[in-house]
Write a protein that holds these residues in place. Structure first.
Motif, PDB file in Angstrom:
ATOM      1  N   PRO A 161       3.377   4.687  -0.347  1.00  0.00           N
ATOM      2  CA  PRO A 161       4.821   5.419  -0.915  1.00  0.00           C
ATOM      3  C   PRO A 161       5.285   4.514  -1.655  1.00  0.00           C
ATOM      4  O   PRO A 161       4.832   3.025  -2.419  1.00  0.00           O
ATOM      5  N   GLU A 162       5.892   5.102  -2.669  1.00  0.00           N
ATOM      6  CA  GLU A 162       6.296   4.450  -4.232  1.00  0.00           C
ATOM      7  C   GLU A 162       7.423   3.459  -3.036  1.00  0.00           C
ATOM      8  O   GLU A 162       8.185   3.364  -2.179  1.00  0.00           O
ATOM      9  N   ARG A 163       6.910   2.295  -3.785  1.00  0.00           N
ATOM     10  CA  ARG A 163       7.588   1.315  -4.198  1.00  0.00           C
ATOM     11  C   ARG A 163       8.949   0.928  -3.962  1.00  0.00           C
ATOM     12  O   ARG A 163       9.936   2.267  -4.675  1.00  0.00           O
ATOM     13  N   THR A 164      10.340   0.713  -3.288  1.00  0.00           N
ATOM     14  CA  THR A 164      11.712   0.172  -3.502  1.00  0.00           C
ATOM     15  C   THR A 164      11.720  -1.035  -3.787  1.00  0.00           C
ATOM     16  O   THR A 164      11.063  -1.823  -2.889  1.00  0.00           O
ATOM     17  N   GLU A 165      12.750  -1.113  -3.337  1.00  0.00           N
ATOM     18  CA  GLU A 165      13.492  -2.695  -3.951  1.00  0.00           C
ATOM     19  C   GLU A 165      14.559  -2.853  -2.880  1.00  0.00           C
ATOM     20  O   GLU A 165      14.823  -4.563  -2.881  1.00  0.00           O
ATOM     21  N   SER A 166      14.548  -2.080  -1.926  1.00  0.00           N
ATOM     22  CA  SER A 166      14.689  -2.264  -0.628  1.00  0.00           C
ATOM     23  C   SER A 166      14.063  -3.465   0.424  1.00  0.00           C
ATOM     24  O   SER A 166      12.785  -3.443  -0.148  1.00  0.00           O
ATOM     25  N   SER A 167      14.718  -4.691   1.127  1.00  0.00           N
ATOM     26  CA  SER A 167      13.861  -4.942   2.194  1.00  0.00           C
ATOM     27  C   SER A 167      14.077  -4.816   3.722  1.00  0.00           C
ATOM     28  O   SER A 167      15.134  -3.823   3.417  1.00  0.00           O
ATOM     29  N   ILE A 168      13.223  -5.024   4.185  1.00  0.00           N
ATOM     30  CA  ILE A 168      12.842  -4.373   5.893  1.00  0.00           C
ATOM     31  C   ILE A 168      13.766  -5.966   7.195  1.00  0.00           C
ATOM     32  O   ILE A 168      12.336  -6.413   6.504  1.00  0.00           O
ATOM     33  N   ALA A 169      14.079  -6.353   7.767  1.00  0.00           N
ATOM     34  CA  ALA A 169      13.965  -6.434   8.686  1.00  0.00           C
ATOM     35  C   ALA A 169      13.359  -5.864  10.316  1.00  0.00           C
ATOM     36  O   ALA A 169      14.303  -4.716  10.684  1.00  0.00           O
ATOM     37  N   ILE A 170      12.046  -6.254  10.578  1.00  0.00           N
ATOM     38  CA  ILE A 170      11.820  -5.482  11.808  1.00  0.00           C
ATOM     39  C   ILE A 170      11.552  -6.769  13.106  1.00  0.00           C
ATOM     40  O   ILE A 170      11.406  -7.229  13.491  1.00  0.00           O
ATOM     41  N   ILE A 171      11.988  -5.479  14.557  1.00  0.00           N
ATOM     42  CA  ILE A 171      11.939  -6.344  15.711  1.00  0.00           C
ATOM     43  C   ILE A 171      10.080  -6.167  15.994  1.00  0.00           C
ATOM     44  O   ILE A 171      10.052  -4.894  16.225  1.00  0.00           O
ATOM     45  N   ASP A 172       9.379  -7.192  16.602  1.00  0.00           N
ATOM     46  CA  ASP A 172       8.160  -6.490  16.862  1.00  0.00           C
ATOM     47  C   ASP A 172       7.322  -7.481  17.903  1.00  0.00           C
ATOM     48  O   ASP A 172       6.563  -8.767  17.899  1.00  0.00           O
ATOM     49  N   ASN A 173       7.924  -7.780  19.360  1.00  0.00           N
ATOM     50  CA  ASN A 173       7.697  -8.339  20.202  1.00  0.00           C
ATOM     51  C   ASN A 173       6.158  -7.841  20.919  1.00  0.00           C
ATOM     52  O   ASN A 173       6.031  -8.654  21.493  1.00  0.00           O
ATOM     53  N   HIS A 174       5.698  -7.099  20.431  1.00  0.00           N
ATOM     54  CA  HIS A 174       4.593  -6.330  20.773  1.00  0.00           C
ATOM     55  C   HIS A 174       3.377  -5.764  20.263  1.00  0.00           C
ATOM     56  O   HIS A 174       2.256  -5.547  20.425  1.00  0.00           O
ATOM     57  N   GLN A 175       3.652  -6.999  18.761  1.00  0.00           N
ATOM     58  CA  GLN A 175       2.397  -6.264  17.658  1.00  0.00           C
ATOM     59  C   GLN A 175       1.980  -4.905  18.054  1.00  0.00           C
ATOM     60  O   GLN A 175       0.690  -4.808  18.132  1.00  0.00           O
TER      61      GLN A 175
END
Length: 228
Positions: free
Chosen positions: A77-91
């Motif tokens: 998707p088109e690049r954004t200047e936002s950032s993201i935090a993600i919970i991924d305990n189970h990969q």
């Protein structure tokens, strides 16, 4: 800021009956499926437009991202200047999914209890802790990344846990003129139901900030969470 975490806004697209999905599994994605209903599709872009104006950081879960098919996207998707935090305990996020996110977001921070989670992209930071809590995650985001405001867009269970832990400051809902139904369909806040009248005080009171009438019978409703 006196609290050891960012100021949080829970931002959601919801039906009139509080549903944030179309069905009872992660294969459903309301934003994709509701486009199939002409009377609703005509107004959905407003949610997307409002989302572009929210905080520079987004907080979500890998499970929520799977409903966008991030592990199997054939395009970036088109690049954004936002950032993201993600919970991924189970990969749940594959290498391809992480690459898509790294190309889309300026910075990606993944919190996990998985001890061997790979770190394979420059702008992806993996934070491993054996016992993660939502409060600890938000504290790390503030203290390590200097985040003062963050928007939460997650599933009903995480939303409920954040609310019950008093980690939500504000709620902003874009309300679609739609009834979904289904007792097992995710809502704004799920989690365990009350079983004892003594627990009534755990309910979350809100104060209305404003109602904005959007086009095509959509509404945006903003509340602040009353601290008790």
């Amino acid at each position: 800021m006196s609290q050891n975490r960012p100021y949080t806004t829970l931002f959601l697209l919801s039906s009139l009956d509080g549903k944030i999905s179309s069905g009872n599994s992660s294969t459903f994605n309301a934003r994709k499926e509701w486009y199939q209903i002409p009377e609703i599709a005509i107004g959905l872009q407003q949610f997307v437009d409002i989302k572009q104006t929210v905080d520079a950081w987004l907080f979500t879960t890998a499970k929520s991202l799977l409903s966008f098919n991030v592990n199997h996207l054939s395009y970036t998707p088109e690049r954004t200047e936002s950032s993201i935090a993600i919970i991924d305990n189970h990969q749940r996020l594959t290498r391809h999914g992480r690459k898509i996110l790294a190309n889309y977001y300026r910075r990606v921070v993944i919190f996990t209890e998985h001890p061997n989670y790979p770190e394979d992209t420059d702008n992806v930071t993996i934070i491993y802790q054996a016992a993660l809590t939502l409060g600890k995650i938000l504290a790390i985001l503030q203290n390590t990344f200097s985040i003062t405001n963050i928007t939460i867009e997650a599933g009903g269970s995480i939303n409920a846990a954040l609310l019950k832990a008093h980690l939500v400051d504000r709620i902003s809902i874009v309300l679609a003129p739609l009834i979904v139904g289904g007792q097992d369909t995710p809502t704004i806040a799920d989690g365990e139901s009350l079983t004892d009248l003594a627990d009534i005080q755990t309910l979350i009171p809100l104060r209305l900030e404003g109602i904005h009438q959007l086009d095509n019978s959509f509404l945006q409703i903003n509340y602040s969470v009353i601290k008790r």
